[in-house]
Design a protein around this motif. Structure first.
Motif, PDB file in Angstrom:
ATOM      1  N   LYS A 129      46.031  48.818  31.908  1.00 54.66           N
ATOM      2  CA  LYS A 129      46.835  47.935  30.764  1.00 54.66           C
ATOM      3  C   LYS A 129      47.641  46.737  31.849  1.00 54.66           C
ATOM      4  CE  LYS A 129      48.081  50.974  27.098  1.00 54.66           C
ATOM      5  NZ  LYS A 129      47.733  52.247  27.487  1.00 54.66           N
ATOM      6  N   LYS A 130      47.391  46.636  33.066  1.00 56.48           N
ATOM      7  CA  LYS A 130      47.774  45.653  33.910  1.00 56.48           C
ATOM      8  C   LYS A 130      46.764  44.406  33.941  1.00 56.48           C
ATOM      9  CE  LYS A 130      51.566  47.847  36.079  1.00 56.48           C
ATOM     10  NZ  LYS A 130      52.440  47.947  35.179  1.00 56.48           N
ATOM     11  N   GLU A 131      47.300  43.342  34.105  1.00 52.00           N
ATOM     12  CA  GLU A 131      46.468  42.282  34.143  1.00 52.00           C
ATOM     13  C   GLU A 131      46.288  41.849  35.700  1.00 52.00           C
ATOM     14  OE1 GLU A 131      44.707  40.560  31.838  1.00 52.00           O
ATOM     15  OE2 GLU A 131      45.698  41.895  30.391  1.00 52.00           O
ATOM     16  N   ASP A 132      45.274  41.130  35.789  1.00 55.33           N
ATOM     17  CA  ASP A 132      44.990  41.103  37.285  1.00 55.33           C
ATOM     18  C   ASP A 132      46.050  40.207  38.121  1.00 55.33           C
ATOM     19  OD1 ASP A 132      42.548  41.891  37.064  1.00 55.33           O
ATOM     20  OD2 ASP A 132      41.329  39.875  37.377  1.00 55.33           O
ATOM     21  N   ASP A 133      46.740  39.158  37.661  1.00 59.00           N
ATOM     22  CA  ASP A 133      47.907  38.505  38.061  1.00 59.00           C
ATOM     23  C   ASP A 133      49.048  39.631  38.205  1.00 59.00           C
ATOM     24  OD1 ASP A 133      48.399  38.666  35.374  1.00 59.00           O
ATOM     25  OD2 ASP A 133      48.832  36.457  35.135  1.00 59.00           O
ATOM     26  N   GLU A 134      49.269  40.516  37.525  1.00 58.37           N
ATOM     27  CA  GLU A 134      50.355  41.489  37.733  1.00 58.37           C
ATOM     28  C   GLU A 134      50.277  42.278  38.999  1.00 58.37           C
ATOM     29  OE1 GLU A 134      51.778  43.422  33.910  1.00 58.37           O
ATOM     30  OE2 GLU A 134      50.002  42.544  33.137  1.00 58.37           O
ATOM     31  N   LEU A 135      49.167  42.347  39.548  1.00 61.72           N
ATOM     32  CA  LEU A 135      48.893  43.348  40.652  1.00 61.72           C
ATOM     33  C   LEU A 135      48.849  42.646  41.970  1.00 61.72           C
ATOM     34  CD1 LEU A 135      45.890  45.559  39.024  1.00 61.72           C
ATOM     35  CD2 LEU A 135      48.312  46.179  39.426  1.00 61.72           C
ATOM     36  N   GLU A 136      49.809  42.855  42.806  1.00 63.79           N
ATOM     37  CA  GLU A 136      49.725  42.133  44.065  1.00 63.79           C
ATOM     38  C   GLU A 136      48.441  42.194  44.956  1.00 63.79           C
ATOM     39  OE1 GLU A 136      52.653  42.189  48.033  1.00 63.79           O
ATOM     40  OE2 GLU A 136      53.648  42.522  45.836  1.00 63.79           O
ATOM     41  N   ASN A 137      48.166  43.631  44.649  1.00 61.11           N
ATOM     42  CA  ASN A 137      46.814  43.977  45.627  1.00 61.11           C
ATOM     43  C   ASN A 137      45.780  44.692  44.740  1.00 61.11           C
ATOM     44  OD1 ASN A 137      47.619  42.873  48.120  1.00 61.11           O
ATOM     45  ND2 ASN A 137      48.696  44.629  48.410  1.00 61.11           N
ATOM     46  N   PRO A 138      45.034  44.190  44.134  1.00 61.11           N
ATOM     47  CA  PRO A 138      44.148  44.588  42.699  1.00 61.11           C
ATOM     48  C   PRO A 138      42.915  45.546  42.865  1.00 61.11           C
ATOM     49  CG  PRO A 138      43.765  42.538  42.746  1.00 61.11           C
ATOM     50  CD  PRO A 138      44.651  42.579  43.831  1.00 61.11           C
ATOM     51  N   VAL A 139      42.711  45.505  44.504  1.00 55.23           N
ATOM     52  CA  VAL A 139      41.298  45.960  44.948  1.00 55.23           C
ATOM     53  C   VAL A 139      41.713  47.239  45.747  1.00 55.23           C
ATOM     54  CG1 VAL A 139      39.083  45.451  46.121  1.00 55.23           C
ATOM     55  CG2 VAL A 139      40.147  43.766  44.575  1.00 55.23           C
ATOM     56  N   LEU A 140      40.847  48.405  45.460  1.00 57.72           N
ATOM     57  CA  LEU A 140      40.814  49.192  46.396  1.00 57.72           C
ATOM     58  C   LEU A 140      40.367  49.180  47.615  1.00 57.72           C
ATOM     59  CD1 LEU A 140      41.599  52.577  46.328  1.00 57.72           C
ATOM     60  CD2 LEU A 140      39.000  52.842  45.555  1.00 57.72           C
ATOM     61  N   ALA A 141      40.800  49.501  48.913  1.00 55.91           N
ATOM     62  CA  ALA A 141      40.647  49.311  50.029  1.00 55.91           C
ATOM     63  C   ALA A 141      39.986  50.596  50.779  1.00 55.91           C
ATOM     64  CB  ALA A 141      41.669  48.942  51.084  1.00 55.91           C
ATOM     65  N   GLY A 142      40.674  51.780  50.018  1.00 54.74           N
ATOM     66  CA  GLY A 142      40.387  53.115  50.700  1.00 54.74           C
ATOM     67  C   GLY A 142      41.329  53.906  50.712  1.00 54.74           C
ATOM     68  N   PHE A 143      41.292  55.195  51.274  1.00 51.85           N
ATOM     69  CA  PHE A 143      42.286  56.226  51.047  1.00 51.85           C
ATOM     70  C   PHE A 143      42.591  56.610  52.656  1.00 51.85           C
ATOM     71  CE2 PHE A 143      40.039  56.732  47.290  1.00 51.85           C
ATOM     72  CZ  PHE A 143      41.050  56.859  46.125  1.00 51.85           C
ATOM     73  N   GLU A 144      43.704  57.088  53.056  1.00 50.38           N
ATOM     74  CA  GLU A 144      43.989  57.788  54.287  1.00 50.38           C
ATOM     75  C   GLU A 144      44.897  59.008  54.129  1.00 50.38           C
ATOM     76  OE1 GLU A 144      47.154  56.638  57.855  1.00 50.38           O
ATOM     77  OE2 GLU A 144      47.139  55.216  56.125  1.00 50.38           O
ATOM     78  N   TRP A 145      44.058  59.889  55.085  1.00 49.70           N
ATOM     79  CA  TRP A 145      45.013  61.111  55.086  1.00 49.70           C
ATOM     80  C   TRP A 145      45.827  61.232  56.010  1.00 49.70           C
ATOM     81  CZ3 TRP A 145      43.609  65.815  57.871  1.00 49.70           C
ATOM     82  CH2 TRP A 145      44.156  67.000  57.373  1.00 49.70           C
ATOM     83  N   ASP A 146      47.118  61.504  55.935  1.00 45.02           N
ATOM     84  CA  ASP A 146      48.128  61.316  57.235  1.00 45.02           C
ATOM     85  C   ASP A 146      48.779  62.960  56.975  1.00 45.02           C
ATOM     86  OD1 ASP A 146      49.962  61.223  59.212  1.00 45.02           O
ATOM     87  OD2 ASP A 146      51.267  59.630  58.304  1.00 45.02           O
ATOM     88  N   LYS A 147      47.993  63.734  57.978  1.00 45.50           N
ATOM     89  CA  LYS A 147      48.691  65.299  57.714  1.00 45.50           C
ATOM     90  C   LYS A 147      50.058  65.406  58.197  1.00 45.50           C
ATOM     91  CE  LYS A 147      46.592  66.628  62.136  1.00 45.50           C
ATOM     92  NZ  LYS A 147      45.676  67.425  62.687  1.00 45.50           N
ATOM     93  N   GLU A 148      50.489  64.545  59.302  1.00 48.27           N
ATOM     94  CA  GLU A 148      51.958  64.514  59.452  1.00 48.27           C
ATOM     95  C   GLU A 148      52.901  64.101  58.507  1.00 48.27           C
ATOM     96  OE1 GLU A 148      49.635  63.410  62.243  1.00 48.27           O
ATOM     97  OE2 GLU A 148      50.095  65.443  62.724  1.00 48.27           O
TER      98      GLU A 148
END
Length: 178
Positions: A129-148
């Protein structure tokens, strides 16, 4: 008219269960039964908490970094449909939490193993429901797993805009020449 005989001629055969200590409900087994239905999860799909106990490490599918997918668009808009069918993690898990840097957390679930599409669907549900201009960073760059930080969740990375697919940027070409 004949008189009704009030004296019982034969003894009663029905036994009152309350008096004789019998129960009309079925007997209870001493051991407690589990759930009614066996788990419908596929073989080789783990509970993330079990992986943490065993110390098994997760690998995240590299394909998630190349999607350039906008969080507020449907995952169905992604060109490469085969990528969506791949498991998000290796080994596959039934449920994983996706944590955004600003504190939002969503869960992706699939008893047959969380796929990239399951993760994108969970993210899209929050941002559709968010518009493009409402999202600061609208694109997925990836995921990170930090076990700590937390074994059971992935950190979601976002970026300002999707990189053009294919080819290298100007900076990458300049660095290569030097």
């Amino acid at each position: 008219m004949s008189a009704i005989d009030t004296e019982p001629t034969s003894p009663l055969t029905k036994v009152d269960s309350a008096i004789s200590g019998l129960s009309s409900s079925p007997p209870k087994d001493e051991q407690k039964k589990g759930h009614r239905r066996a788990s419908s999860s596929a073989a080789g799909v783990y509970n993330i908490n079990d992986l943490e106990k065993e110390g098994k490490e997760l690998q995240i599918a590299k394909e998630t970094q190349k999607l350039n997918w906008k969080l507020n668009t449907s995952p169905a808009t992604i060109d490469d449909k085969e990528v969506l069918k791949k498991f998000l993690t290796t080994p596959p898990v039934k449920k994983i939490d996706l944590h955004f840097p600003l504190g939002l957390e969503v869960s992706a679930r699939n008893l047959k193993g969380v796929t990239i599409k399951d993760a994108l669907d969970a993210i899209h549900k929050q941002f559709k429901k968010k518009e493009d201009d409402e999202l600061e960073n609208p694109v997925l760059a990836g995921f990170e797993w930090d076990k700590e930080e937390s074994w059971t969740r992935l950190i979601v990375h976002q970026k300002k805009e999707g990189a053009p697919s294919g080819g290298k940027g100007k900076k990458a070409k300049k660095n290569e020449e030097e």
